[in-house]
Design a protein around this motif. Structure first.
Motif, PDB file in Angstrom:
ATOM      1  N   SER A   8       1.093  -1.534  -0.231  1.00 37.98           N
ATOM      2  CA  SER A   8      -0.207  -0.188  -0.385  1.00 37.98           C
ATOM      3  C   SER A   8       0.685   0.944   0.151  1.00 37.98           C
ATOM      4  O   SER A   8       0.267   1.647  -0.615  1.00 37.98           O
ATOM      5  CB  SER A   8      -0.952  -0.105   1.340  1.00 37.98           C
ATOM      6  OG  SER A   8      -1.455   1.353   1.469  1.00 37.98           O
ATOM      7  N   LYS A  12       0.927   4.162  -2.746  1.00 36.83           N
ATOM      8  CA  LYS A  12       1.244   5.434  -2.374  1.00 36.83           C
ATOM      9  C   LYS A  12       1.990   6.413  -3.241  1.00 36.83           C
ATOM     10  O   LYS A  12       1.732   7.647  -3.604  1.00 36.83           O
ATOM     11  CB  LYS A  12       1.132   5.991  -1.207  1.00 36.83           C
ATOM     12  CG  LYS A  12       0.526   6.813  -1.089  1.00 36.83           C
ATOM     13  CD  LYS A  12      -0.092   6.884   1.026  1.00 36.83           C
ATOM     14  CE  LYS A  12      -0.601   8.541   0.829  1.00 36.83           C
ATOM     15  NZ  LYS A  12      -0.332   8.529   2.493  1.00 36.83           N
ATOM     16  N   SER A  16       2.263   9.219  -6.965  1.00 35.94           N
ATOM     17  CA  SER A  16       2.133  10.398  -6.069  1.00 35.94           C
ATOM     18  C   SER A  16       3.172  10.702  -8.128  1.00 35.94           C
ATOM     19  O   SER A  16       3.210  12.311  -8.160  1.00 35.94           O
ATOM     20  CB  SER A  16       3.546  10.874  -5.177  1.00 35.94           C
ATOM     21  OG  SER A  16       4.937  10.183  -5.686  1.00 35.94           O
TER      22      SER A  16
END
Length: 306
Positions: A8, A12, A16
Motif C-alpha cells: 500500500s 501511494k 504520487s
C-alpha cells in the motif's frame, strides 16, 4: 514485497508520480520530405499523399519527429527516472513495452516545427502476468506543430519482477490471437494454405489481413492462396532475453513472398547464423506443442548443405 502495508505504501508513492513531467523539448529537425521518403521506403508505403510537391507525413511518424537520436532527447525530466528507480528498488527490475496508442489531430507537413511535452499519465496497481508481477506505467506525449496540438502518443511499459521459471510449462508457446479480421487466414492455415487478401476494387494484395484496403479504402476483398515461394527481406537473430517457449539463438525473419507482400515468420532447416538477406525460402507447415499448426519457411536443401 508481499506485506499488504508495504504494498500500500509503495503504491501511494508510485501514484504520487502521476501527472509529473516525463520529458519535453523541440524536434531536432522540422518535418521534412527526405525523412518522409526514407520512412515510406522502409515501410513499403507508396501512398501518393506522402509524395509529390506538397506531401504530408504518414500519421504513424508522429513520434519520429520527437526522437533525439544517438545524442539523446532535447529535454529530460528526472521524475520518470525516479519512478523507474523506485520500481527497481521494489524488485521490479525487468521491463517490457506492452503497447502504444496514437491519436492524430492534424497532418504534419514539411516545414512544421515540432515541440512536445510528456507526462506520467498513470501507474497501475500491482498486476500479476505470465512474465511476473509489477506495475504498468503509461506516459502521454502531446506533440505540437507551431504550437498547435497535432497528435497524442501514449506509451505503456510493464516494470516487473520476473516470475520464476516453470520447467513444466517451458514448452508452451503463446497462441495466436484469432479475431474476426484474421480468422480466414487461420482457417487457411488449418488447411495448409497460406492465404493473403486481394482488394476487389484496386486488386492490390495485402498482408497481414486487414478489414479494408490501405490504398483505396475498399472493404471488399477476396482471399487468394500464395505460392509459398519467397526470399528473406530482413532478419534478426535473437539471443536475449530468453523466453521459456523458445530456445535461443533463433532467427525472426521478414519474408517477402513472390506475390510482393511481406510476413514475419521463422526459417527452418538452417542455423540462424547462416540466414542471409535475399536467401530463397519455401513455405512449409509445422505443428508445435498442443498441435498448433504454423506457417514457417524452409531454406532449400542445397543452401543448407553448402
Amino acid at each position: 514485497m508481499d506485506d499488504p502495508e508495504d504494498l500500500s505504501r509503495l503504491l501511494k508513492k508510485l501514484k504520487s508520480y502521476e501527472g509529473r513531467p516525463a520529458g519535453s523539448g523541440r524536434g531536432k529537425d522540422p518535418v521534412n520530405a527526405p525523412m518522409i521518403r526514407h520512412w515510406c521506403e522502409a515501410m513499403g508505403d507508396a501512398n501518393p499523399a506522402y509524395a509529390g510537391t506538397d506531401p504530408i507525413a504518414p500519421p504513424t511518424m508522429l513520434q519520429a519527429w520527437t526522437m533525439g537520436g544517438l545524442s539523446g532527447p532535447a529535454g529530460r525530466a528526472t521524475a520518470y527516472a525516479e519512478l523507474l528507480a523506485l520500481l527497481d528498488s521494489a524488485g521490479c527490475t525487468a521491463v517490457v513495452a506492452t503497447d502504444c496508442e496514437q491519436e492524430y489531430l492534424r497532418p504534419l507537413r514539411p516545414g512544421d516545427v515540432i515541440t512536445y511535452e510528456a507526462v506520467i499519465e498513470s501507474v497501475s496497481a500491482r498486476k500479476t502476468t505470465k512474465l511476473g508481477t509489477g506495475h504498468f506505467v503509461t506516459t502521454r506525449m502531446d506533440v505540437r506543430a507551431g504550437g498547435e496540438l497535432a497528435g497524442t502518443h501514449r506509451f505503456r511499459i510493464l516494470k516487473y519482477a520476473p516470475a520464476k521459471s516453470d520447467r513444466a510449462s517451458a514448452a508452451a508457446r503463446p497462441r495466436p490471437v484469432v479475431n474476426r479480421d484474421n480468422a480466414g487466414f487461420w482457417d487457411g492455415v488449418a488447411q495448409r494454405k497460406l492465404l493473403i487478401q486481394r482488394c476487389d476494387a484496386c486488386a492490390v494484395l495485402r498482408f497481414p489481413w486487414l478489414p479494408g484496403c490501405g490504398g483505396c479504402g475498399s472493404p471488399e476483398w477476396t482471399a487468394v492462396e500464395a505460392s509459398g515461394a519467397g526470399t528473406v527481406f530482413s532478419y534478426v537473430v535473437m539471443h536475449h532475453p530468453p523466453f521459456p517457449a523458445f530456445d535461443p539463438p533463433y532467427a525472426v525473419v521478414l519474408i517477402e513472398l513472390a506475390e510482393g507482400v511481406r510476413m514475419i515468420s521463422n526459417v527452418t532447416g538452417i542455423a540462424p547464423e547462416r540466414v542471409r538477406i535475399g536467401m530463397p525460402v519455401e513455405l512449409e507447415f509445422v505443428r508445435v506443442d498442443g498441435g498448433q499448426l504454423l506457417p514457417v519457411f524452409r531454406a532449400p536443401a542445397a543452401r543448407v548443405a553448402r
